[in-house]
Motif scaffolding. Structure first.
Motif, PDB file in Angstrom:
ATOM      1  N   SER A   1       0.830  -1.195   0.000  1.00 26.06           N
ATOM      2  CA  SER A   1       0.000   0.000   0.000  1.00 26.06           C
ATOM      3  C   SER A   1       0.871   1.253   0.000  1.00 26.06           C
ATOM      4  CB  SER A   1      -0.897  -0.018   1.241  1.00 26.06           C
ATOM      5  OG  SER A   1      -1.632   1.164   1.333  1.00 26.06           O
ATOM      6  N   ASN A   2       0.306   2.343  -0.476  1.00 21.76           N
ATOM      7  CA  ASN A   2       1.020   3.617  -0.454  1.00 21.76           C
ATOM      8  C   ASN A   2       0.916   4.297   0.897  1.00 21.76           C
ATOM      9  OD1 ASN A   2       1.788   3.388  -3.120  1.00 21.76           O
ATOM     10  ND2 ASN A   2      -0.038   4.413  -3.872  1.00 21.76           N
ATOM     11  N   LYS A   3       0.000   3.804   1.754  1.00 25.87           N
ATOM     12  CA  LYS A   3      -0.218   4.425   3.057  1.00 25.87           C
ATOM     13  C   LYS A   3       0.952   4.119   3.986  1.00 25.87           C
ATOM     14  CE  LYS A   3      -3.646   4.750   6.777  1.00 25.87           C
ATOM     15  NZ  LYS A   3      -2.681   5.346   7.636  1.00 25.87           N
ATOM     16  N   ILE A   4       1.482   5.145   4.587  1.00 29.28           N
ATOM     17  CA  ILE A   4       2.581   5.013   5.541  1.00 29.28           C
ATOM     18  C   ILE A   4       1.976   5.157   6.939  1.00 29.28           C
ATOM     19  CG2 ILE A   4       4.762   5.987   6.311  1.00 29.28           C
ATOM     20  CD1 ILE A   4       5.304   5.392   3.540  1.00 29.28           C
TER      21      ILE A   4
ATOM     22  N   LYS B   1       5.850   0.955   6.681  1.00 25.87           N
ATOM     23  CA  LYS B   1       5.381   0.714   5.315  1.00 25.87           C
ATOM     24  C   LYS B   1       4.584  -0.569   5.145  1.00 25.87           C
ATOM     25  CE  LYS B   1       9.013   3.239   2.956  1.00 25.87           C
ATOM     26  NZ  LYS B   1      10.035   3.184   1.924  1.00 25.87           N
TER      27      LYS B   1
ATOM     28  N   ARG C   1      -5.476  -1.819   1.477  1.00 25.12           N
ATOM     29  CA  ARG C   1      -4.627  -2.846   2.081  1.00 25.12           C
ATOM     30  C   ARG C   1      -5.484  -4.058   2.456  1.00 25.12           C
ATOM     31  NH1 ARG C   1      -1.282   0.010   5.216  1.00 25.12           N
ATOM     32  NH2 ARG C   1       0.653  -0.524   4.191  1.00 25.12           N
TER      33      ARG C   1
END
Length: 139
Positions: free
Chosen positions: A2-5, A26, A66
């Motif tokens: 996923s791009n979410k941190i 990450k 995610r």
């Protein structure tokens, strides 16, 4: 991935869940137990989001993408390999396999076997060539 941190606070919160094996800013690794629970409940018709929420995950922290990608990946692995497909095998398969130093005798035996294989391959190719030539002459 996923791009979410995740923030440090989210990482700490996620790591407290008993179904989380490892979490970084990450990525998150779920336990094999959770994956099995997920598959069994999903087959009963329960939605992925509901399964995650029931087992203590905050969807706002994880992100719905995610959840969807993990769900898709686990269903595919289960379909292809059953429960074994859900097992995390990264620890067993880490890096390049180690090769021990071969003795001169072992090296010689390997080269001899390779030589025999190449000889057999050449013989096969010769036979195929002869068959093709015979077929061409007959036409």
């Amino acid at each position: 991935m996923s791009n979410k941190i995740f923030t440090e606070k989210e990482v700490k919160l996620l790591s407290q869940n008993k179904y989380v094996k490892k979490v970084s800013m990450k990525a998150i690794t779920y336990t094999d137990e959770f994956k099995r629970i997920f598959i069994s409940e999903n087959e009963k018709g329960k939605l992925a989001r509901d399964i995650f929420e029931t087992h203590g995950f905050d969807i706002d922290i994880l992100g719905i993408n995610r959840v969807k990608s993990a769900s898709k990946r686990w269903r595919k692995a289960y379909k292809n390999n059953g429960v074994i497909g859900l097992k995390d095998t990264r620890k067993q398969n880490s890096g390049r396999p180690r090769e021990k130093e071969l003795s001169l005798e072992e090296k010689y035996e390997r080269l001899k076997a390779q030589n025999n294989l190449l000889k057999a391959e050449n013989e096969l190719l010769k036979k195929l060539d002869m068959i093709e030539r015979g077929a061409i002459k007959k036409k």
